[in-house]
Design an enzyme around this catalytic site. Structure first.
Site, mmCIF file in Angstrom:
data_model
loop_
_atom_site.group_PDB
_atom_site.id
_atom_site.type_symbol
_atom_site.label_atom_id
_atom_site.label_comp_id
_atom_site.label_asym_id
_atom_site.label_seq_id
_atom_site.Cartn_x
_atom_site.Cartn_y
_atom_site.Cartn_z
ATOM 1 N N LYS A 105 -46.353 32.227 -67.147
ATOM 2 C CA LYS A 105 -46.775 30.949 -66.537
ATOM 3 C C LYS A 105 -45.825 29.814 -66.869
ATOM 4 O O LYS A 105 -45.569 28.943 -66.035
ATOM 5 C CB LYS A 105 -48.205 30.602 -66.960
ATOM 6 C CG LYS A 105 -48.425 30.514 -68.482
ATOM 7 C CD LYS A 105 -49.183 31.685 -69.032
ATOM 8 C CE LYS A 105 -48.986 31.807 -70.534
ATOM 9 N NZ LYS A 105 -50.141 32.274 -71.240
ATOM 10 N N GLU A 129 -50.034 37.619 -60.775
ATOM 11 C CA GLU A 129 -51.488 37.461 -60.945
ATOM 12 C C GLU A 129 -51.873 37.177 -62.396
ATOM 13 O O GLU A 129 -52.787 36.398 -62.673
ATOM 14 C CB GLU A 129 -52.203 38.736 -60.457
ATOM 15 C CG GLU A 129 -53.699 38.635 -60.433
ATOM 16 C CD GLU A 129 -54.221 37.533 -59.513
ATOM 17 O OE1 GLU A 129 -54.143 37.704 -58.294
ATOM 18 O OE2 GLU A 129 -54.681 36.502 -60.025
ATOM 19 N N VAL A 132 -52.149 33.303 -64.521
ATOM 20 C CA VAL A 132 -53.264 32.342 -64.598
ATOM 21 C C VAL A 132 -54.573 33.103 -64.747
ATOM 22 O O VAL A 132 -54.902 33.936 -63.909
ATOM 23 C CB VAL A 132 -53.346 31.464 -63.324
ATOM 24 C CG1 VAL A 132 -54.475 30.443 -63.463
ATOM 25 C CG2 VAL A 132 -52.026 30.784 -63.031
ATOM 26 N N GLY A 187 -55.384 37.302 -81.343
ATOM 27 C CA GLY A 187 -54.247 37.613 -80.473
ATOM 28 C C GLY A 187 -54.265 36.961 -79.106
ATOM 29 O O GLY A 187 -53.491 37.339 -78.255
ATOM 30 N N GLU A 190 -51.163 31.368 -77.944
ATOM 31 C CA GLU A 190 -49.735 31.451 -77.641
ATOM 32 C C GLU A 190 -48.953 31.558 -78.950
ATOM 33 O O GLU A 190 -49.465 31.213 -80.017
ATOM 34 C CB GLU A 190 -49.276 30.189 -76.903
ATOM 35 C CG GLU A 190 -49.864 30.024 -75.523
ATOM 36 C CD GLU A 190 -49.491 31.151 -74.585
ATOM 37 O OE1 GLU A 190 -48.301 31.359 -74.340
ATOM 38 O OE2 GLU A 190 -50.402 31.836 -74.098
ATOM 39 N N ASP A 201 -50.400 24.948 -72.104
ATOM 40 C CA ASP A 201 -50.609 26.227 -71.414
ATOM 41 C C ASP A 201 -51.486 26.013 -70.165
ATOM 42 O O ASP A 201 -51.181 26.524 -69.086
ATOM 43 C CB ASP A 201 -51.269 27.211 -72.388
ATOM 44 C CG ASP A 201 -51.583 28.543 -71.748
ATOM 45 O OD1 ASP A 201 -50.642 29.299 -71.443
ATOM 46 O OD2 ASP A 201 -52.778 28.822 -71.522
ATOM 47 N N LYS A 205 -50.534 26.527 -66.071
ATOM 48 C CA LYS A 205 -51.348 27.295 -65.119
ATOM 49 C C LYS A 205 -51.809 26.421 -63.957
ATOM 50 O O LYS A 205 -51.825 26.859 -62.807
ATOM 51 C CB LYS A 205 -52.540 27.921 -65.857
ATOM 52 C CG LYS A 205 -52.102 28.986 -66.870
ATOM 53 C CD LYS A 205 -53.227 29.338 -67.833
ATOM 54 C CE LYS A 205 -52.826 30.426 -68.815
ATOM 55 N NZ LYS A 205 -53.783 30.589 -69.915
ATOM 56 N N GLY A 302 -55.798 38.631 -73.517
ATOM 57 C CA GLY A 302 -56.065 39.927 -74.148
ATOM 58 C C GLY A 302 -55.236 41.029 -73.524
ATOM 59 O O GLY A 302 -54.862 40.974 -72.348
HETATM 60 N N1 HSE Z 1 -52.887 31.565 -74.840
HETATM 61 C C1 HSE Z 1 -53.472 31.808 -73.576
HETATM 62 C C2 HSE Z 1 -54.953 31.451 -73.683
HETATM 63 C C3 HSE Z 1 -53.311 33.267 -73.233
HETATM 64 O O1 HSE Z 1 -55.436 31.171 -74.778
HETATM 65 O O2 HSE Z 1 -55.614 31.403 -72.665
HETATM 66 C C4 HSE Z 1 -53.459 33.586 -71.794
HETATM 67 O O3 HSE Z 1 -52.602 32.883 -70.965
#
Ligand code: HSE
Length: 437
Positions: A105, A129, A132, A187, A190, A201, A205, A302
């Site tokens: 993204k 896909e 986002v 996990g 970012e 982030d 998106k 994930g």
């Molecule tokens: N770091 C992003 C989040 C991961 O927490 O949504 C998915 O883009």
């Protein structure tokens, strides 16, 4: 049986998920495609680290060019993330006429114009896909299923980490820092968690979504952005008392001649669908002129949920290849030359409701001085609460405003904060509540 060969760049968490999904569901994927999808190469700077996924068919390399330059490979899967070297590799792959699948993204938000233009010039697909909302089919819904709609508004939770943090702070009365560490361990944060908690982030998106929904090119810098680091438990508690939940929302609205786009913590009524999107889940509420309300919900991050979106894209491209076609659907909502360059509505012109918390000295006449300043700036008050008493000391005074212009609110709060009877900077949280005038 026909074979389609792909190469993967980036063997991290999502890359491993893609390898696992291609392996675990190989039979199903082959049946649905009527062809074999072969992962010929996996490139990563670290190919020694053991990954708990079977990849026996793929060759491992530390040199991405082995993959990009292999004439047998027709699909490049970019899961490196970040700007470079991902940009160089994606552009080189497109230049060679390869189809590209990416989850990146940040790359598309910042360099999308160059990358989509290159893909269009080369008549190849660029599928994204997973960029986002992880597994949620947001791109395809906007680009294909709802292609006939004008979008009145789009409102969503598109960063799982910040949603996870706000949900835990609200429901488990936890503090910001330990919950952020939990998100990192799980996990889905970012590599640099400031991207999550400062709304960067989400802004990446939203840039992608805006192009698809409104046929525009957006400069990331034009999107108003505020993260969740200033949200306190005190404001979360007030929100609950008032019947709201605080969410980091991405908001886009068609304002006639211009488009409003912003990311910030937002109070929404607790009975709204978006208010019940908790933990690291993502959701998008689309409002189309024909479709009316469409609500998309799912895992926004994930390993396996994101891999599901990536492999879906690979299968789409493979289906085109098997039919001998490409670019059935444009990279964005229309041809690149048809996208409009527009400036987004300046934040100062946004009109909405506001929650404001003043730290006012508990003395006679203070409330009237504050409400006087609000009145002078065309801000009318919908409700006020003051809880607790500290003789002569500061107390929180919370007000909810009627709809007001952001510029007026900023001017009023600057004046209020200058009063000698106001002890601290006033907290402002924007609201989205259709029931408020
Ligand atoms: N770091 C992003 C989040 C991961 O927490 O949504 C998915 O883009």
């Amino acid at each position: 049986m026909r074979e389609i060969k792909a190469g993967l760049l980036g063997f991290g968490n999502i890359g491993a998920g893609v390898v696992k999904l291609l392996h675990d569901n190989e039979e199903l994927i082959t049946k649905r495609l009527g062809a074999r999808l072969v992962l010929k190469w996996i490139a990563d700077i670290d190919i020694q680290r053991p990954r708990a996924v079977p990849h026996y068919e793929a060759m491992l390399t530390t040199n991405a060019w082995d993959v990009i330059n292999d004439p047998e490979v027709s699909i490049i899967i970019e899961l490196i993330g970040g700007y470079e070297p991902a940009k160089t590799f994606v552009l080189a792959a497109l230049d060679q006429g390869k189809q590209v699948v990416t989850a990146n993204k940040a790359l598309l938000a910042v360099h999308g114009n160059e990358i989509f233009t290159k893909a269009e010039q080369m008549t190849v697909n660029l599928a994204y896909e997973a960029s986002v909302g992880g597994t949620i089919p947001i791109i395809k819904t906007l680009k294909e299923s709802l292609a006939a709609n004008r979008f009145k508004s789009i409102m969503g939770i598109i960063n799982g980490t910040s949603n996870f943090i706000l949900s835990k702070m609200t429901d488990e009365k936890k503090d910001f820092e330990p919950v952020l560490r939990e998100a990192q361990m799980l996990g889905f944060a970012e590599a640099d968690p400031t991207f999550d908690v400062e709304g960067i982030d989400a802004a990446h998106k939203l840039t992608i979504v805006l192009s698809l929904a409104y046929d525009i090119r957006v400069d990331l810098k034009d999107i108003y952005r505020e993260g969740i680091t200033a949200i306190t438990r005190q404001d979360i508690d007030f929100a609950q008392t008032l019947g709201y939940r605080i969410k980091l929302l991405a908001i886009a609205r068609n304002r006639g001649g211009s488009i409003e786009a912003r990311i910030h913590p937002t109070m929404i009524p607790r009975d709204e669908l978006l208010a019940s999107v908790n933990s690291n889940f993502n959701a998008l509420h689309l409002s189309g002129d024909a479709a009316d309300s469409v609500f998309l919900y799912g895992q926004g991050s994930g390993m396996m949920p994101t891999a599901s979106a990536v492999v879906g894209d690979i299968m789409d491209i493979a289906r085109d290849q098997l039919k001998g076609i490409t670019c059935r659907v444009p990279g964005r909502s229309c041809l690149e030359t048809q996208l409009r360059e527009i400036a987004l509505l300046p934040m100062e012109e946004v009109v909405t409701n506001y929650y404001v918390r003043f730290s006012a000295l508990d003395k006679p006449g203070v409330l009237s001085r504050i409400s006087g300043i609000l009145g002078e700036n065309n801000i009318s008050i919908a409700s006020v609460i003051q809880q607790g008493r500290t003789e002569g000391g500061p107390v929180p005074v919370v007000m909810i405003t009627h709809k007001a212009r952001e510029a007026d609110v900023r001017k009023a709060l600057a004046a209020v904060d200058n009063l000698e009877v106001v002890a601290d900077k006033t907290v402002l949280i924007r609201m989205e509540d259709d029931s408020l005038p």
